[in-house]
Write a protein that holds these residues in place. Structure first.
Motif, short mmCIF file in Angstrom:
data_model
loop_
_atom_site.label_atom_id
_atom_site.label_comp_id
_atom_site.label_asym_id
_atom_site.label_seq_id
_atom_site.Cartn_x
_atom_site.Cartn_y
_atom_site.Cartn_z
N VAL A 192 0.80 -1.66 0.49
CA VAL A 192 0.17 0.46 -0.36
C VAL A 192 0.99 1.20 0.18
O VAL A 192 0.70 2.13 -0.64
N CYS A 194 -0.58 5.50 -6.99
CA CYS A 194 -1.77 5.16 -8.04
C CYS A 194 -1.86 6.04 -9.28
O CYS A 194 -1.96 5.80 -9.98
N LYS A 233 -5.53 -0.49 -2.08
CA LYS A 233 -5.30 -0.58 -0.82
C LYS A 233 -6.28 -1.01 -0.02
O LYS A 233 -6.10 -1.40 0.78
#
Lengths: 283, 283
Positions: free
Chosen positions: A242, A247, A266
């Motif tokens: 994560v 992204c 996530k």
């Protein structure tokens, strides 16, 4: 005619799917391979009577086992898939231009041939020039590599039958050795709900955590797998699944996905309390 | 004897559960009520042949429909449950000391009686002094309230049969009116996977969004519901389900849950791409 395929999820619980016809049935050296056609799930593959994938929901499994590690690794070029003879994981990987080479190690050549013929939307990229298929036992194949792969995807069957060796400590230790110092391993981690499946989760997790410094479990909804609640493992030597996810970088690739997205990526690592507890039992 | 209970999830897909015995079967004014006992799911309740809850996985549904809004609202004291005659939502609510009053509006008195007798772990708190049960149609009950409840939980059956009125625009409009200016509504939002269920998702969502300024969908894994992938709605006049969640405050309550936790709370609002798209179609 009223054909029904029933998979037992426990001794007394079964999922039944009406079948319009059987497209293939053959006994390979390793297992009984069958392909059926159904109204609700399209075509589906069963090995020794267990559903491996259906045309209607395979995108969930393949997107989640591939895109989660691919979105975390900054530059995954050299990739190994163990199992996955259906080609679903290969198909998702081939969408990345950055991928230079994929070794697919499938013990059963007949699975590959049958999927190429009867499940063309899944096996679509098995002939991509970057893909090399090795018909070999993954447990033996992996022994000879050191510091070689960026990503290993263990797309195995269940922890019994021909895939059994892929659930051993030796195997995960060798996967660690075969990965580069920033390598990632993703694997199918079974289902937490039914007690026998939960034992398999414990067993796999126990073996993976002894071989990797970082190991996290993530989840997805897969309607045709027992209980519909499926787990995957993300193990690595360096990257956090994560914290190290970029992204924006992944979104800029412009890959169209139907289940995976970076928010869900996530979120998929936030597990229900009973699943957290199941995993903590062996940590 | 080899009893099997089969629920059809589509015309050709069914989940079958081996049953050790039937504990109750009776036709009420509204529906056929049955309770069975099984090895894998303990006791379970079926209405008109559809599984409503099982002892083994009801915790998931009830924790998610209750704790998500309860963790967001800063001071939920006066609560309405529509449907939910089994008592599962009441049980979860009664764990909060802050709750002063719960109105449970269940159309079918016989459901309450049967659950009290045969599903005592679910119906455990129906006699709590804070709970008042109204045997009435929720659609009619809700009309007479304005600015009254902090939280409304719509724990309905599917959008056909006696619960049909709970899927209308009029109903959600009246829920909005019955809620205080910072009120929250949570409801079961059906499953996104099978096409007919996805239509129900569209239908509910379309009606809820016309009545509330903020409406978000969240998800859970419920093994005995069709596809195992279940959605809930969080609608409110003021609070955002993630931004207004005070994790620390909820954790300090010390409630032991088996599915819900505050990390999962936030994560459950991150939906798969195909579900996002399904919902956006009507937004």
């Amino acid at each position: 005619m009223n054909l029904v395929f029933t998979e037992k999820h426990t001794e007394n619980v079964g999922l039944s799917i009406g079948v319009t016809r059987q497209l293939y049935s053959g006994q390979s050296e390793f297992q009984l391979i069958e392909v059926f056609e159904s109204e609700d799930f399209g075509r589906f593959l069963a090995l020794d009577g267990f559903m491996m994938l259906t045309e209607k929901d395979e995108f969930i499994y393949h997107e989640m086992i591939v895109h989660v590690p691919m979105a975390v690794h900054p530059n995954p070029r050299n990739i190994l898939i163990i199992g996955g003879g259906d080609g679903g994981a290969v198909r998702e990987l081939c969408r990345y231009k950055s991928v230079e080479h994929i070794d697919l190690v499938e013990i059963d050549e007949q699975v590959v041939q049958v999927c190429k013929e009867h499940l063309p939307t899944v096996a679509s990229d098995l002939d991509d020039s970057r893909v090399k298929i090795h018909y070999e036992d993954g447990l033996r194949y992996i022994r000879r590599f050191t510091d070689y792969y960026d990503l290993i995807i263990v797309d195995s069957t269940d922890p019994f039958g021909p895939g059994e060796g892929l659930f051993t400590k030796e195997f995960y230790g060798n996967c660690n050795k075969a990965l580069k110092e920033d390598g990632i391993l993703s694997n199918q981690h079974e289902s937490p709900f039914y007690p026998l499946d939960a034992s398999a989760v414990r067993q796999i997790h126990k073996r993976v955590i002894t071989s990797f410094p970082l190991c996290r479990v993530y989840q997805a909804h897969i309607p045709t797998y027992p209980s519909g609640h499926w787990l995957f493992g993300f193990s690595s030597k360096k990257y956090h699944p994560v914290k190290d996810l970029d992204c924006q970088k992944w979104e800029e690739l412009g890959l169209k996905t139907r289940y995976y997205n970076t928010k869900l990526h996530k979120a998929s690592f936030a597990l229900p309390t009973y699943v957290e507890e199941l995993i903590r039992e062996v940590e």
